[in-house]
Design an enzyme around this catalytic site. Sequence first.
Site, PDB file in Angstrom:
ATOM      1  N   ASP A  68       0.565  -1.218  -0.103  1.00 48.23           N
ATOM      2  CA  ASP A  68       0.137   0.088  -0.229  1.00 48.23           C
ATOM      3  C   ASP A  68       0.957   1.315  -0.082  1.00 48.23           C
ATOM      4  O   ASP A  68       0.033   2.381  -0.123  1.00 48.23           O
ATOM      5  CB  ASP A  68      -0.552  -0.062   1.103  1.00 48.23           C
ATOM      6  CG  ASP A  68      -2.235  -0.765   0.731  1.00 48.23           C
ATOM      7  OD1 ASP A  68      -3.057  -0.925  -0.166  1.00 48.23           O
ATOM      8  OD2 ASP A  68      -2.349  -1.369   1.950  1.00 48.23           O
ATOM      9  N   HIS A 168     -11.407   7.732   4.969  1.00 47.72           N
ATOM     10  CA  HIS A 168     -10.586   8.281   5.198  1.00 47.72           C
ATOM     11  C   HIS A 168     -10.910  10.001   4.304  1.00 47.72           C
ATOM     12  O   HIS A 168     -11.868   9.618   3.632  1.00 47.72           O
ATOM     13  CB  HIS A 168      -9.204   8.335   3.810  1.00 47.72           C
ATOM     14  CG  HIS A 168      -7.855   7.381   4.787  1.00 47.72           C
ATOM     15  ND1 HIS A 168      -7.573   6.721   4.109  1.00 47.72           N
ATOM     16  CD2 HIS A 168      -7.418   7.361   5.578  1.00 47.72           C
ATOM     17  CE1 HIS A 168      -6.209   6.181   4.515  1.00 47.72           C
ATOM     18  NE2 HIS A 168      -6.829   6.617   6.162  1.00 47.72           N
ATOM     19  N   CYS A 262      -4.497  10.265  -2.815  1.00 50.49           N
ATOM     20  CA  CYS A 262      -4.796   8.598  -2.133  1.00 50.49           C
ATOM     21  C   CYS A 262      -3.114   8.600  -2.754  1.00 50.49           C
ATOM     22  O   CYS A 262      -1.582   8.627  -1.584  1.00 50.49           O
ATOM     23  CB  CYS A 262      -4.509   7.590  -1.555  1.00 50.49           C
ATOM     24  SG  CYS A 262      -6.833   7.656  -1.289  1.00 50.49           S
TER      25      CYS A 262
HETATM   26  N1  ARG Z   1      -5.601  -0.104   0.728  1.00 51.84           N
HETATM   27  C1  ARG Z   1      -5.304   1.501   1.675  1.00 51.84           C
HETATM   28  C2  ARG Z   1      -5.634   1.770   2.988  1.00 51.84           C
HETATM   29  O1  ARG Z   1      -6.985   0.991   3.353  1.00 51.84           O
HETATM   30  C3  ARG Z   1      -5.834   2.778   0.714  1.00 51.84           C
HETATM   31  C4  ARG Z   1      -5.646   3.716   1.163  1.00 51.84           C
HETATM   32  C5  ARG Z   1      -5.674   5.416   0.647  1.00 51.84           C
HETATM   33  N2  ARG Z   1      -5.115   6.150   1.435  1.00 51.84           N
HETATM   34  C6  ARG Z   1      -6.094   7.405   1.301  1.00 51.84           C
HETATM   35  N3  ARG Z   1      -5.355   8.319   1.410  1.00 51.84           N
HETATM   36  N4  ARG Z   1      -7.323   7.535   1.336  1.00 51.84           N
HETATM   37  O2  ARG Z   1      -5.184   1.793   3.722  1.00 51.84           O
END
Ligand code: ARG
Length: 269
Positions: A68, A168, A262
Amino acid sequence: MRRDATPRRYLMCPPAHFKVTYSINPWMDPTKPVDLPLALAQWEDLRDRYRALGHTVETLVPDPALPDMVFAANGALVVDGRVLGARFAHRERAAEAAIHLAWFRERGYREVLEPSHVNEAEGDFAVTASYLLAGRGFRSSPLSHAEAQEFFGRPVIGLDLVDPRYYHLDTALSVLDGDEVMYYPDAFSPGSRAVLRRLFPDALIADGQDAAALGLNAVSDGRHVLLPQAATGLLAPLRDRGFEPVPMDLGELLKGGGSVKCCTQELRP
Ligand code: ARG
């Protein structure tokens, strides 16, 4: 209204080892295959677009054990040249925090804080001209909000996220310019919705379809707004406000639950 872009500095991390092997948000389905070459091409397209718009893009070296890491926005929050490190909610991503901290220290950033409380950096913190907007409910601890306020000396506005798809803050709200934002109201608790209406009465309000395309996961330089291409309903309202939407295809990274924002950490001078 005439909109002016200002040159930005971004930190990104190529998805060289991106895959979906665990699920820590509802977008992640480990049974769905990821096309890695396509993910890389989409990411390079975003990086090149920033550069073509006159922005500086720095890159982190991806770690094979951290799939990630491409979601660089979660690694640190940089405002006024001060760096608040991250502390991840899930152990799968925990080791990313130290890599970001080391990157800043190696580059001579002097005011770097390793946080005591869980915060996923720009995933949950959004910087407007007047405030630090701070999401909570799924990842960042409310205690991290006080920590950020003390460190940056900027007023923090805590916002409660209530829909797991918008885990988020940066999946539900985006800063367009100054104190101008766009957001998806249903991602927030009724009280937080009222706070947003009070602080940003002229905000661009996104509908469920654009939110579900992760359309709020956008990056603005004050004029160009780079956003997931499927969020077509945002194009006309952005243009009406004088912005220039730049639709991007990050379909492979969407399988990890992230898109334009992200992948992009802003290094604010
Ligand atoms: N797979 C990552 C997580 O769940 C995705 C993060 C996405 N980043 C963001 N800034 N929303 O942590």
